[in-house]
Write a protein that holds these residues in place. Sequence first.
Motif, short mmCIF file in Angstrom:
data_model
loop_
_atom_site.label_atom_id
_atom_site.label_comp_id
_atom_site.label_asym_id
_atom_site.label_seq_id
_atom_site.Cartn_x
_atom_site.Cartn_y
_atom_site.Cartn_z
N GLU A 175 0.83 -1.21 0.00
CA GLU A 175 0.00 0.00 0.00
C GLU A 175 0.87 1.27 0.00
O GLU A 175 0.37 2.36 -0.33
CB GLU A 175 -0.94 0.01 1.20
N ILE A 176 2.12 1.14 0.37
CA ILE A 176 3.05 2.27 0.29
C ILE A 176 3.57 2.34 -1.14
O ILE A 176 4.25 1.43 -1.62
CB ILE A 176 4.24 2.10 1.27
N LYS A 177 3.24 3.40 -1.83
CA LYS A 177 3.56 3.52 -3.25
C LYS A 177 4.98 4.05 -3.45
O LYS A 177 5.40 5.00 -2.79
CB LYS A 177 2.54 4.42 -3.95
N HIS A 178 5.67 3.46 -4.41
CA HIS A 178 7.06 3.84 -4.67
C HIS A 178 7.43 3.48 -6.09
O HIS A 178 6.80 2.62 -6.74
CB HIS A 178 8.01 3.13 -3.69
N GLY A 179 8.45 4.13 -6.59
CA GLY A 179 9.00 3.78 -7.89
C GLY A 179 10.01 2.66 -7.76
O GLY A 179 10.12 2.02 -6.71
N LYS A 180 10.76 2.42 -8.81
CA LYS A 180 11.80 1.39 -8.80
C LYS A 180 12.92 1.81 -7.86
O LYS A 180 13.39 2.95 -7.89
CB LYS A 180 12.34 1.20 -10.21
N ILE A 181 13.33 0.87 -7.02
CA ILE A 181 14.40 1.13 -6.05
C ILE A 181 15.52 0.13 -6.27
O ILE A 181 15.28 -1.08 -6.39
CB ILE A 181 13.88 1.02 -4.61
N ARG A 182 16.73 0.63 -6.34
CA ARG A 182 17.91 -0.23 -6.45
C ARG A 182 18.69 -0.15 -5.14
O ARG A 182 18.82 0.91 -4.52
CB ARG A 182 18.79 0.23 -7.60
N VAL A 183 19.21 -1.27 -4.69
CA VAL A 183 20.08 -1.30 -3.51
C VAL A 183 21.44 -1.84 -3.93
O VAL A 183 21.55 -2.69 -4.82
CB VAL A 183 19.49 -2.12 -2.35
N GLY A 184 22.47 -1.33 -3.28
CA GLY A 184 23.83 -1.76 -3.59
C GLY A 184 24.68 -1.83 -2.34
O GLY A 184 24.61 -0.95 -1.48
N PHE A 185 25.45 -2.91 -2.23
CA PHE A 185 26.36 -3.09 -1.10
C PHE A 185 27.77 -3.30 -1.64
O PHE A 185 27.99 -4.11 -2.54
CB PHE A 185 25.93 -4.28 -0.24
N THR A 186 28.72 -2.54 -1.09
CA THR A 186 30.06 -2.49 -1.67
C THR A 186 31.15 -2.93 -0.70
O THR A 186 31.03 -2.76 0.51
CB THR A 186 30.39 -1.05 -2.13
N PRO A 187 32.26 -3.46 -1.25
CA PRO A 187 33.44 -3.76 -0.43
C PRO A 187 34.35 -2.55 -0.35
O PRO A 187 34.18 -1.57 -1.08
CB PRO A 187 34.12 -4.88 -1.23
N ASP A 188 35.31 -2.59 0.55
CA ASP A 188 36.52 -1.75 0.52
C ASP A 188 36.32 -0.24 0.59
O ASP A 188 37.21 0.52 0.21
CB ASP A 188 37.35 -2.08 -0.73
N GLU A 189 35.18 0.21 1.09
CA GLU A 189 34.98 1.65 1.24
C GLU A 189 35.97 2.24 2.23
O GLU A 189 36.46 3.37 2.05
CB GLU A 189 33.55 1.95 1.70
N GLU A 190 36.30 1.48 3.26
CA GLU A 190 37.16 2.01 4.32
C GLU A 190 38.59 2.24 3.88
O GLU A 190 39.36 2.92 4.56
CB GLU A 190 37.13 1.06 5.53
N ILE A 191 38.98 1.66 2.75
CA ILE A 191 40.33 1.92 2.23
C ILE A 191 40.26 2.73 0.94
O ILE A 191 41.18 2.74 0.14
CB ILE A 191 41.11 0.60 2.03
N GLY A 192 39.12 3.42 0.76
CA GLY A 192 38.99 4.38 -0.33
C GLY A 192 38.70 3.79 -1.69
O GLY A 192 38.79 4.49 -2.70
N ARG A 193 38.30 2.51 -1.74
CA ARG A 193 38.08 1.87 -3.03
C ARG A 193 36.64 1.41 -3.24
O ARG A 193 36.34 0.67 -4.16
CB ARG A 193 38.99 0.65 -3.17
N GLY A 194 35.74 1.82 -2.37
CA GLY A 194 34.38 1.29 -2.40
C GLY A 194 33.64 1.49 -3.70
O GLY A 194 32.83 0.65 -4.10
N ALA A 195 33.91 2.60 -4.38
CA ALA A 195 33.21 2.89 -5.63
C ALA A 195 34.04 2.58 -6.86
O ALA A 195 33.56 2.72 -7.98
CB ALA A 195 32.78 4.35 -5.66
N HIS A 196 35.29 2.16 -6.67
CA HIS A 196 36.21 2.01 -7.80
C HIS A 196 35.66 1.11 -8.90
O HIS A 196 35.83 1.38 -10.09
CB HIS A 196 37.56 1.47 -7.32
N LYS A 197 35.01 0.02 -8.51
CA LYS A 197 34.52 -0.94 -9.50
C LYS A 197 32.99 -1.06 -9.46
O LYS A 197 32.43 -2.06 -9.90
CB LYS A 197 35.20 -2.30 -9.28
N PHE A 198 32.36 -0.03 -8.93
CA PHE A 198 30.90 0.01 -8.89
C PHE A 198 30.38 0.32 -10.28
O PHE A 198 30.76 1.33 -10.89
CB PHE A 198 30.44 1.09 -7.90
N ASP A 199 29.52 -0.54 -10.79
CA ASP A 199 28.99 -0.38 -12.15
C ASP A 199 27.77 0.53 -12.12
O ASP A 199 26.64 0.08 -11.91
CB ASP A 199 28.63 -1.76 -12.72
#
Length: 414
Positions: A164-188
């Motif tokens: 009953e709670i209306k929403h659009g398309k939602i994507r979720v993403g969980f990443t490695p290595d954020e704490e060493i500054g590389r979390g987004a390096h290979k995020f597609d």
Amino acid sequence: MIDKQKLIARFISYVTIDTESDPNSETTPSSEKQWNLAKKLAKELEGMGMEDVSIDKNAYVMATLPSNVGHEVPTIGFISHFDTTPDYTGANVNPQIIENYDGKDIVLDAKENIVLSPDYFEDLLLYKGQTLITTDGTTLLGADDKAGITEIMEAMKYLLAHPEIKHGKIRVGFTPDEEIGRGAHKFDVEKFGADWAYTMDGSQIGELEYENFNAAGAKVKVKGKIVHPGYAKGKMVNSMLIANEFIAALPQYEIPQETEGYEGFFHLYSISGKVEETHLEYIIRDHDRQKFEDRKALIQEIAATMNKAYGRAVIELELKDQYYNMREKVEPVMHIVAIAEEAMKELGIKPLIKAIRGGTDGSQLSYMGLPCPNIFAGGHNFHGRYEYVPVESMIKATEVIVKIAELTAEKFDR
């Protein structure tokens, strides 16, 4: 209503999995043990009924909650990282649950007299009467960012159970290595396919951030000469003493413990050496891009000046940019911040809009084409034995995710 006990159980199931990242590794993820939580998350996403669940060769986990409205709504995303910092051990985490916190000292480890005290950590008093999850004094907790993961998972579970709670398309993403500054390096980003996203990676309740540091890392190699100390007159060059000169040449008070707000700093976080060679490692931070460039220029100038003074290259400097202030990429689409702010206000949360004194996957993702402000996950005192998280803050963060999804669908219902 978010189920408090199930949220606690989920969080504890995540933090008791060791996912410490390794800055000295060249692989992604940087530590093999991060796969343990990545695979668990993918399995749980499939189990709760999320679609398009994937885990790629680098352990990035993604999934989709399909739209349940007939009109076109921008695809939004929610992202958190599952690694924990190498600054402090994340092995054998043994969380302590403090019900109805009384505002007094919390003894984490009686044997070692390790105490979480409001006399030192004043923010504790904000949570009197609430349920706190702490460490046992021997490890970090891992709320950075397993609180964020918990909140995203609980929000998706809630939305699946409440169509009953209306929403659009939602994507979720969980990443490695954020704490060493590389979390987004290979995020597609293209595969993720969101118009914008939010990282659930902030601290205290109400935080909403779209500014962060510009960041660089500096490796300094100091070269000396070793000879027998009894016959060293005019011959020995002690690299450790030269390293001291280098350290002293930087501004004395522009260091983390002396700065706040928009003030930048030089942070010496590692030093090792012998007479013949000493290694220093710094991080350089500033919100203002010109001041950031000035800081890098200063450290280069100091190295050049010392080399000239010694008549040879006693200092070798390796300087590398790490990430930039996301404000430049978010300001053209400020409605994404406004939606998050409105969501908090509707839930009775006072938004704390401020600059991050750090970095986040969102800063890199913003420069990769995915504008990505940061929202509170609830934890405090990250990266050490005094880390804790109020359960009520995690519940509120979960509700913010749900409300953002709902508001986004409403605002684009034209």
